[in-house]
Scaffold this motif. Structure first.
Motif, PDB file in Angstrom:
ATOM      1  N   SER A 118     -49.224 -62.127 -20.675  1.00 23.60           N
ATOM      2  CA  SER A 118     -49.149 -62.813 -22.042  1.00 23.60           C
ATOM      3  C   SER A 118     -48.415 -63.906 -22.224  1.00 23.60           C
ATOM      4  N   TYR A 218     -50.984 -51.193 -35.525  1.00 22.07           N
ATOM      5  CA  TYR A 218     -51.662 -50.190 -34.102  1.00 22.07           C
ATOM      6  C   TYR A 218     -53.344 -50.644 -34.055  1.00 22.07           C
ATOM      7  N   SER A 221     -54.307 -53.899 -33.939  1.00 25.93           N
ATOM      8  CA  SER A 221     -54.413 -54.227 -32.124  1.00 25.93           C
ATOM      9  C   SER A 221     -55.076 -53.929 -31.123  1.00 25.93           C
ATOM     10  N   ILE A 222     -55.500 -52.510 -31.754  1.00 19.95           N
ATOM     11  CA  ILE A 222     -56.396 -52.118 -30.418  1.00 19.95           C
ATOM     12  C   ILE A 222     -58.108 -53.320 -30.824  1.00 19.95           C
ATOM     13  N   ARG A 223     -58.019 -53.626 -31.985  1.00 15.40           N
ATOM     14  CA  ARG A 223     -59.510 -54.339 -32.284  1.00 15.40           C
ATOM     15  C   ARG A 223     -59.274 -56.120 -32.235  1.00 15.40           C
ATOM     16  N   LYS A 224     -58.277 -56.076 -32.366  1.00 18.85           N
ATOM     17  CA  LYS A 224     -58.052 -57.473 -31.782  1.00 18.85           C
ATOM     18  C   LYS A 224     -57.391 -57.060 -29.868  1.00 18.85           C
ATOM     19  N   ASN A 225     -57.361 -56.278 -29.237  1.00 21.11           N
ATOM     20  CA  ASN A 225     -57.435 -56.254 -28.465  1.00 21.11           C
ATOM     21  C   ASN A 225     -55.592 -56.358 -27.162  1.00 21.11           C
ATOM     22  N   THR A 226     -54.864 -56.353 -28.222  1.00 16.66           N
ATOM     23  CA  THR A 226     -53.360 -56.205 -28.064  1.00 16.66           C
ATOM     24  C   THR A 226     -52.525 -55.505 -27.701  1.00 16.66           C
ATOM     25  N   ARG A 227     -53.081 -54.246 -27.631  1.00 21.23           N
ATOM     26  CA  ARG A 227     -52.634 -52.983 -27.256  1.00 21.23           C
ATOM     27  C   ARG A 227     -50.985 -53.180 -26.611  1.00 21.23           C
ATOM     28  N   ASN A 228     -51.007 -54.000 -25.114  1.00 24.80           N
ATOM     29  CA  ASN A 228     -50.488 -54.074 -24.507  1.00 24.80           C
ATOM     30  C   ASN A 228     -49.179 -54.846 -25.353  1.00 24.80           C
TER      31      ASN A 228
END
Length: 475
Positions: A118, A218, A221-228
């Motif tokens: 990113s 966390y 981050s899953i909801r926004k697809n930013t886990r990494n």
């Protein structure tokens, strides 16, 4: 017109009076006396250290706004604490403390590597992220080693914490897991280690976070697809402090992401500090691969403080607040509040506040009144194991029977009552309750709670069970 301490403070008071309740203004601002004005620093005399700490905690923003209006953006505030009741045999003295004395908890910069998937590294504390990520340590500077008194009950944990503060990531205490009951100082010690590290190693990035906040971040981050990006951010921290790690119980996704973060930090010589209300072997619904890593370093327990430690805690608190109290009152408090440090300090604050507000000396009668009300209104922390023991004894069965798969009516009801009180009296999740009481799922626990509530309102005998158990668990 030449500015004086009196004229500046009078103007500040006019502004403050317009922005807070009359009773608060009378209690906290009228007793303050302006002492002197040097350059852009206003010196104010306050009655005690307790008074100063209250102002810093509750009114510092208001004070800064008022001073900035009068003296500009470079305005400074210095408290002169007049110790009117010094320890016996000592002369009265004045202690000078600048406002917000510790300033090392300002933003810490973390440089993100150039090669990332990113173009921006997302910071879960500041969204959207920036390449040079600013990280607030989230540390409370008043929670330091100076105010964390050593005693028999905490010696191992405190000494291990000091070793970590002196050499983070360089001792065998990695991770350092501090465990113990409610109010025994786990959070205080965790902050003290972080504060010590920032004092010894200002360039290290230290982050304190509660397990619940970590879980929320966390999930976001899953909801926004930013886990990494979430994982990457935490892998940049030099010292990670996670409070109340037991709340990871039953949260498979959170445990998985923390596993990867933990491994990276540990392998790169970074320090991990954890707190929990129970030792690793007693943690429920935590993956074995994670539990094994919690055991890699040192697990240090905080126990209930003994009598001598409680006396020392009271005397230290009174000294820091500049308040005098007869020895017989100190010993009365230490003898009657034995549960935990948080309750002991709360009672002392209540006693000092009552004395200050009513302008009366601290007497043994006032202490008895405070202790009686304080102890009576304090809820005791109950564990799921304790609840199962009480319920099993009440129905004259052993815990294995309570947890068994049998569908016999009286055993099912006993099991449902245990689940009901576990949900009512602990902070455990439904999944954790079910796992500990017969390895049931969360839906079973929810059904049990609803069944108990329905039966308690329609069945007199069952309602008696509920009332009797309520009393036994409250004792």
């Amino acid at each position: 017109m030449t500015l004086t301490a009196e004229s500046v403070w009078d103007n500040c008071l006019l502004f403050i009076q317009d922005n807070i309740a009359p009773e608060a203004f009378k209690t906290w601002f009228q007793p303050i006396k302006p002492v002197k004005l040097t350059d852009n620093a206003l010196h104010l005399q306050v009655p005690s250290r307790f008074f100063y700490e209250w102002l810093e905690e509750h009114y510092i923003d208001l004070l800064k706004t008022a001073l900035t209006k009068e003296l500009g953006s470079d305005a400074k505030l210095i408290y002169a604490i007049r110790m009117e009741n010094p320890a016996k045999g000592m002369e009265a003295f004045t202690e000078k403390i600048p406002s917000s004395k510790r300033n090392f908890t300002d933003s810490q910069n973390v440089d993100a590597p150039v090669k990332t998937k990113s173009p921006e590294l997302k910071n879960p504390f500041i969204i959207p992220g920036i390449r040079n990520v600013q990280v607030e340590s989230q540390l409370n500077p008043s929670y330091n080693f100076d105010s964390f008194l050593e005693g028999e009950s905490n010696r191992l944990a405190r000494n291990a914490g000091m070793a970590v503060a002196n050499k983070p990531g360089g001792t065998s205490f990695n991770p350092l897991l501090i465990f113990g009951g409610v109010g025994l100082g786990k959070t205080h010690l965790a902050h003290a280690i972080g504060v010590g590290i920032k004092e010894n190693y200002p360039d290290k990035t230290v982050l304190y976070i509660s397990a619940e906040r970590f879980i929320q971040q966390y999930t976001e981050s899953i909801r926004k697809n930013t886990r990494n990006d979430f994982i990457h951010f935490y892998q940049l921290i030099d010292v990670l402090i996670v409070d109340d790690i037991q709340f990871f119980s039953g949260k498979a996704g959170t445990q998985d992401v923390f596993f990867h973060i933990f491994n990276h930090l540990h392998q790169n010589g970074k320090q991990v500090i954890l707190t929990s209300d129970k030792k690793p072997v007693d943690m429920q619904d935590i993956e074995q691969r994670l539990l094994s890593r919690f055991k890699w370093g040192l697990s240090a327990e905080l126990n209930h403080p003994d009598y001598e430690t409680r006396v020392s805690i009271i005397q230290n608190k009174l000294y820091r607040d500049g308040v005098e109290m007869d020895d017989n009152i100190v010993h009365y408090l230490a003898e009657n509040i034995k549960t935990n440090i948080r309750e002991l300090e709360g009672a002392i604050i209540s006693l000092i506040a009552h004395s200050s507000f009513n302008r009366k000396d601290i007497t043994i009668d006032l202490a008895r009144k405070i202790v009686e009300n304080y102890v009576k209104n304090t809820k005791r922390e109950v564990s799921i194991d304790q609840i199962q023991k009480v319920v099993s004894d009440y129905f004259q069965m052993d815990i294995d029977t309570l947890q068994s798969k049998t569908r016999k009516r009286h055993i099912v009801q006993a099991r449902q009552l245990a689940m009901y009180f576990a949900k009512k009296m602990t902070k455990a999740s439904l999944a954790s309750i079910g796992s500990q009481i017969g390895k049931r799922d969360h839906a079973t626990v929810l059904h049990a709670c609803k069944t108990v509530e329905n039966l308690a309102s329609t069945d007199k005998q069952f309602n008696k069970y509920v009332q009797d158990l309520q009393k036994k668990l409250a004792d």
